[in-house]
Design a protein around this motif. Structure first.
Motif, mmCIF file in Angstrom:
data_model
loop_
_atom_site.group_PDB
_atom_site.id
_atom_site.type_symbol
_atom_site.label_atom_id
_atom_site.label_comp_id
_atom_site.label_asym_id
_atom_site.label_seq_id
_atom_site.Cartn_x
_atom_site.Cartn_y
_atom_site.Cartn_z
ATOM 1 N N UNK A 1 0.836 -1.206 0.000
ATOM 2 C CA UNK A 1 0.000 0.000 0.000
ATOM 3 C C UNK A 1 0.870 1.254 0.000
ATOM 4 N N UNK A 2 1.942 1.241 0.782
ATOM 5 C CA UNK A 2 2.845 2.398 0.827
ATOM 6 C C UNK A 2 3.502 2.627 -0.528
ATOM 7 N N UNK A 3 3.823 1.538 -1.209
ATOM 8 C CA UNK A 3 4.413 1.670 -2.540
ATOM 9 C C UNK A 3 3.414 2.310 -3.509
ATOM 10 N N UNK A 4 2.156 1.906 -3.411
ATOM 11 C CA UNK A 4 1.117 2.494 -4.258
ATOM 12 C C UNK A 4 0.974 3.990 -3.977
ATOM 13 N N UNK A 5 1.080 4.357 -2.716
ATOM 14 C CA UNK A 5 0.994 5.773 -2.361
ATOM 15 C C UNK A 5 2.170 6.555 -2.947
ATOM 16 N N UNK A 6 3.379 5.951 -2.876
ATOM 17 C CA UNK A 6 4.561 6.600 -3.436
ATOM 18 C C UNK A 6 4.435 6.786 -4.945
ATOM 19 N N UNK B 1 -5.846 4.945 -4.063
ATOM 20 C CA UNK B 1 -7.075 5.742 -4.107
ATOM 21 C C UNK B 1 -7.984 5.381 -2.942
ATOM 22 N N UNK B 2 -8.545 6.400 -2.313
ATOM 23 C CA UNK B 2 -9.570 6.192 -1.298
ATOM 24 C C UNK B 2 -10.912 5.949 -1.989
ATOM 25 N N UNK B 3 -11.808 5.245 -1.311
ATOM 26 C CA UNK B 3 -13.177 5.149 -1.805
ATOM 27 C C UNK B 3 -13.816 6.534 -1.748
ATOM 28 N N UNK B 4 -14.647 6.842 -2.722
ATOM 29 C CA UNK B 4 -15.261 8.167 -2.803
ATOM 30 C C UNK B 4 -16.771 8.024 -2.600
ATOM 31 N N UNK B 5 -17.276 8.358 -1.398
ATOM 32 C CA UNK B 5 -18.710 8.211 -1.147
ATOM 33 C C UNK B 5 -19.537 9.322 -1.798
ATOM 34 N N UNK C 1 -0.036 7.596 -12.903
ATOM 35 C CA UNK C 1 -0.083 8.791 -12.052
ATOM 36 C C UNK C 1 -0.704 9.969 -12.791
ATOM 37 N N UNK C 2 -0.356 10.137 -14.062
ATOM 38 C CA UNK C 2 -0.896 11.255 -14.839
ATOM 39 C C UNK C 2 -2.402 11.089 -15.048
ATOM 40 N N UNK C 3 -2.823 9.847 -15.216
ATOM 41 C CA UNK C 3 -4.253 9.580 -15.377
ATOM 42 C C UNK C 3 -5.021 10.001 -14.134
ATOM 43 N N UNK C 4 -4.487 9.674 -12.965
ATOM 44 C CA UNK C 4 -5.160 10.039 -11.729
ATOM 45 C C UNK C 4 -5.085 11.543 -11.479
ATOM 46 N N UNK C 5 -4.006 12.182 -11.920
ATOM 47 C CA UNK C 5 -3.925 13.639 -11.845
ATOM 48 C C UNK C 5 -5.028 14.278 -12.703
ATOM 49 N N UNK D 1 -16.293 17.810 -12.768
ATOM 50 C CA UNK D 1 -16.631 16.553 -13.457
ATOM 51 C C UNK D 1 -16.057 15.384 -12.669
ATOM 52 N N UNK D 2 -16.898 14.386 -12.397
ATOM 53 C CA UNK D 2 -16.442 13.171 -11.725
ATOM 54 C C UNK D 2 -16.234 12.097 -12.780
ATOM 55 N N UNK D 3 -14.970 11.831 -13.092
ATOM 56 C CA UNK D 3 -14.604 10.824 -14.087
ATOM 57 C C UNK D 3 -13.384 10.093 -13.551
ATOM 58 N N UNK D 4 -13.598 8.858 -13.118
ATOM 59 C CA UNK D 4 -12.565 8.112 -12.420
ATOM 60 C C UNK D 4 -11.469 7.602 -13.361
ATOM 61 N N UNK D 5 -10.228 7.632 -12.857
ATOM 62 C CA UNK D 5 -9.116 7.036 -13.577
ATOM 63 C C UNK D 5 -9.083 5.535 -13.357
ATOM 64 N N UNK D 6 -8.766 4.792 -14.388
ATOM 65 C CA UNK D 6 -8.644 3.336 -14.309
ATOM 66 C C UNK D 6 -7.192 2.982 -14.609
ATOM 67 N N UNK D 7 -6.521 2.372 -13.637
ATOM 68 C CA UNK D 7 -5.087 2.090 -13.774
ATOM 69 C C UNK D 7 -4.816 0.623 -13.450
ATOM 70 N N UNK D 8 -3.562 0.224 -13.565
ATOM 71 C CA UNK D 8 -3.143 -1.138 -13.224
ATOM 72 C C UNK D 8 -3.523 -1.440 -11.771
ATOM 73 N N UNK D 9 -4.060 -2.614 -11.426
ATOM 74 C CA UNK D 9 -4.136 -3.828 -12.256
ATOM 75 C C UNK D 9 -5.456 -4.008 -13.023
ATOM 76 N N UNK D 10 -6.377 -3.019 -12.923
ATOM 77 C CA UNK D 10 -7.640 -3.151 -13.660
ATOM 78 C C UNK D 10 -7.388 -3.184 -15.156
#
Length: 391
Positions: free
Chosen positions: A11-16, A21-25, A330-334, A344-353
């Motif tokens: 998880x720490x590596x993913x953060x780095x 990503x946190x869940x977004x309620x 990272x750029x996708x999530x940015x 606009x709420x449009x989620x990024x889809x990254x590895x491993x999805x």
């Protein structure tokens, strides 16, 4: 509590790497606009294709079912949890899908798991498109059958796999009808032709085609005029249908077999009355309000044309699923975060999805969106895209 250090390290590596990503309620009902973190934004990440999650007919049906039957069933289907409405809905669903029978599972995911794990043995082989949904992949993993994976929508690769597997008792070709990450449609006529040539069963997962393709949203089989030629149709009741669950539409023989052998069906409590009643009402809406699907496709064309004119790469999409391909995680999530700042709420889809290097913003327009909302979303995307040098 000690013991999960190895998970925390990942998880720490993913953060780095900027991919955690946190869940977004959501703080409002699902719709073309939703409230998140106290802010109203245009929703472009929902599977609510036709806006049925809040359709008055579905809400009324659910309310009436609760008043009459309560909030739960108290049992699995095979013991004491089958209500008359469960059977009536399955009969209506089978008629809608032009099949002999239908059986409802708790989700689309468990439907794929239940079907594949129960009908295949070590005497059989399953032949799967390499980009099939995770639920198909997991369903295959639960079988003892041999596996062949063919290149994505590549009919030469599929035919080679069929040629190499002629000594098995049964062969089953499995494909998504609409691929959930790229939005392209499987070449089902070619798949059917090859499967018939080599005497293979065909299974189509229409999760993203139910309510979207075919007459009144009957799916890819109907869309291509192949009713009666596909052995197994799987779909969800939680995307365009707007509620919850999955189903398999096929023969009475397969239905009876799955009732006795399909483990997710056997060992899960049946759908609450409100869910079943709302799903049945949704089928009525599909039959009575075809304009919803027409509006969905009009909005899809408007939005795709706008993205293309701006220079975004939308890949091979042919449906309301329209990816904006970026590549870098990272750029996708940015980009996703910046879009939120711009409304606009449009989620990024990254590895491993999706595979490494294939990160994207996956957008889905709905029949609920107005042209004004879509134009506003396009403006936000152009602004964010230029700011991050994506376009």
């Amino acid at each position: 509590m000690k013991g999960f250090d190895y998970l925390q390290e990942q998880l720490d590596q993913m953060k780095d790497e900027g991919t955690f990503r946190e869940l977004i309620p959501l703080e409002s009902a699902q719709g073309s606009r939703v409230q998140i973190k106290g802010k109203e934004v245009i929703q472009l990440s929902s599977n609510n294709y036709l806006g049925l999650t809040s359709h008055p007919k579905l809400k009324l049906a659910a309310e009436q079912a609760i008043k009459e039957f309560g909030v739960g069933t108290g049992s699995v289907r095979t013991i004491a949890g089958t209500l008359k409405m469960h059977e009536e809905f399955e009969q209506k669903l089978a008629k809608f899908k032009h099949t002999e029978a239908a059986l409802v599972f708790q989700s689309g995911f468990t439907t794929n798991q239940g079907v594949l794990s129960s009908i295949l043995t070590d005497q059989d082989v399953v032949i799967s498109d390499e980009l099939n949904h995770a639920s198909i992949i997991d369903g295959i993993r639960l079988t003892k059958a041999a596996r062949k994976v063919y290149k994505h929508v590549n009919m030469e690769s599929l035919e080679q796999a069929l040629k190499e597997t002629q000594n098995y008792r049964k062969r089953i070709v499995v494909t998504d009808g609409v691929f959930s990450m790229d939005g392209n449609i499987a070449p089902l006529p070619d798949i059917v032709m090859l499967s018939e040539k080599y005497d293979a069963l065909i299974m189509v997962d229409d999760a993203h085609a139910s309510g979207v393709l075919g007459n009144n949203g009957r799916g890819t089989v109907n869309h291509f005029g192949l009713d009666g030629r596909v052995h197994i149709q799987v779909g969800t009741l939680s995307k365009a249908v707007g509620v919850l669950g999955g189903y398999v539409a096929s023969t009475q023989t397969l239905k009876d077999y799955l009732i006795h052998k399909g483990r997710p069906f056997l060992f899960s409590t049946s759908h609450p009355p409100a869910v079943t009643a709302a799903c049945e009402a949704a089928v009525d809406v599909l039959l009575e309000e075809p304009s919803l699907i027409e509006t969905l496709w009009e909005n899809t064309k408007f939005f795709k044309d706008g993205l293309t004119k701006m220079g975004f790469d939308t890949g091979i999409s042919e449906t309301p699923i329209t990816p904006i391909l970026i590549g870098d995680d990272a750029k996708t999530l940015q980009f996703s975060d910046l879009l939120f700042d711009y409304g606009v709420f449009a989620q990024g889809i990254v590895f491993p999805t999706v595979p490494k290097g294939k990160a994207r913003i996956r957008t889905i327009v709905t029949a609920e969106h107005t042209k004004e909302e879509l134009a506003e979303a396009l403006n936000a995307m152009e602004r964010a895209g230029k700011e991050l040098n994506i376009i």
